[in-house]
Design a protein around this motif. Sequence first.
Motif, PDB file in Angstrom:
ATOM      1  N   PRO A 132       0.835  -1.214   0.000  1.00  0.00           N
ATOM      2  CA  PRO A 132       0.000   0.000   0.000  1.00  0.00           C
ATOM      3  C   PRO A 132       0.865   1.257   0.000  1.00  0.00           C
ATOM      4  CG  PRO A 132      -0.847  -1.601   1.563  1.00  0.00           C
ATOM      5  CD  PRO A 132       0.475  -2.136   1.095  1.00  0.00           C
ATOM      6  N   THR A 133       0.408   2.273  -0.691  1.00  0.00           N
ATOM      7  CA  THR A 133       1.164   3.524  -0.795  1.00  0.00           C
ATOM      8  C   THR A 133       1.283   4.218   0.559  1.00  0.00           C
ATOM      9  OG1 THR A 133       0.384   3.845  -3.060  1.00  0.00           O
ATOM     10  CG2 THR A 133       1.261   5.782  -1.913  1.00  0.00           C
ATOM     11  N   ASP A 134       2.486   4.642   0.896  1.00  0.00           N
ATOM     12  CA  ASP A 134       2.720   5.408   2.119  1.00  0.00           C
ATOM     13  C   ASP A 134       2.541   6.891   1.790  1.00  0.00           C
ATOM     14  OD1 ASP A 134       3.539   6.563   4.464  1.00  0.00           O
ATOM     15  OD2 ASP A 134       5.637   5.946   4.306  1.00  0.00           O
ATOM     16  N   TYR A 135       1.300   7.356   1.841  1.00  0.00           N
ATOM     17  CA  TYR A 135       1.009   8.738   1.472  1.00  0.00           C
ATOM     18  C   TYR A 135       1.647   9.729   2.443  1.00  0.00           C
ATOM     19  CZ  TYR A 135      -2.384   6.897  -1.859  1.00  0.00           C
ATOM     20  OH  TYR A 135      -2.978   6.232  -2.904  1.00  0.00           O
ATOM     21  N   HIS A 136       1.676   9.392   3.715  1.00  0.00           N
ATOM     22  CA  HIS A 136       2.285  10.291   4.690  1.00  0.00           C
ATOM     23  C   HIS A 136       3.774  10.465   4.394  1.00  0.00           C
ATOM     24  CE1 HIS A 136      -1.337  10.542   7.031  1.00  0.00           C
ATOM     25  NE2 HIS A 136      -1.341   9.248   7.330  1.00  0.00           N
ATOM     26  N   GLY A 137       4.442   9.356   4.063  1.00  0.00           N
ATOM     27  CA  GLY A 137       5.863   9.438   3.744  1.00  0.00           C
ATOM     28  C   GLY A 137       6.134  10.252   2.497  1.00  0.00           C
TER      29      GLY A 137
END
Length: 212
Positions: A132-137
């Motif tokens: 899953p994409t780490d949007y926060h990162g």
Amino acid sequence: MLRGLVCYFLFLISFCSIAQTPFDPETESDFVKASYTKGNLITILSQGLTYPEKAVANGVEGNVIYSLKIDSSGNLESVEVKEEVSDELAAQAEESLAKLTADWTPSKLNGEAVDREYLVIFSYNIYYNSLPTDYHGKAKKFQDKGKLEKAVKVYDEAIENNPYTPEYYIMRARLKKELGDLEGASSDELQADKLKMELLAMVEIGQTQTLR
């Protein structure tokens, strides 16, 4: 051709969605959500859940959404499907909800028990050759470089793909404040509050599919 299967399952409960009983922050500041008395809701709903093989093979993913009404006496009065991406996923979600009984602490408004409708969402996602994409990162990398507009766009994408996650609205609101978009920030903060109050539970079932 699909070969090799690497799978993992994510089971996550969060308070985020658009329910049948809209939350009004001006009149419901003293509102307390209903809670299940038989144990941890995430544990109960996620027990035994797997991503159906047929759904994986056909690339079927998306949300199965149910509306639950819990009355002022703590009874689970009704369960109604609101959205389903396939009969197979809906059937599994329905089996999970069938575990629930009438043992609830009812919702309270200004100290008084009230009837309330909530949503429960089963979110099925397939990740091809990825996690899953780490949007926060991703957003933080832009923030560290002072590129706040691009960080906002990261959360735009996050919200488009995950509209029931309040944390994304909260983070986007903070960025908008720094950019001077106070109206946009206020709108995001309100949406986050609504999601936290209106969704009873969200269960995420994710599977990574390796393509070779």
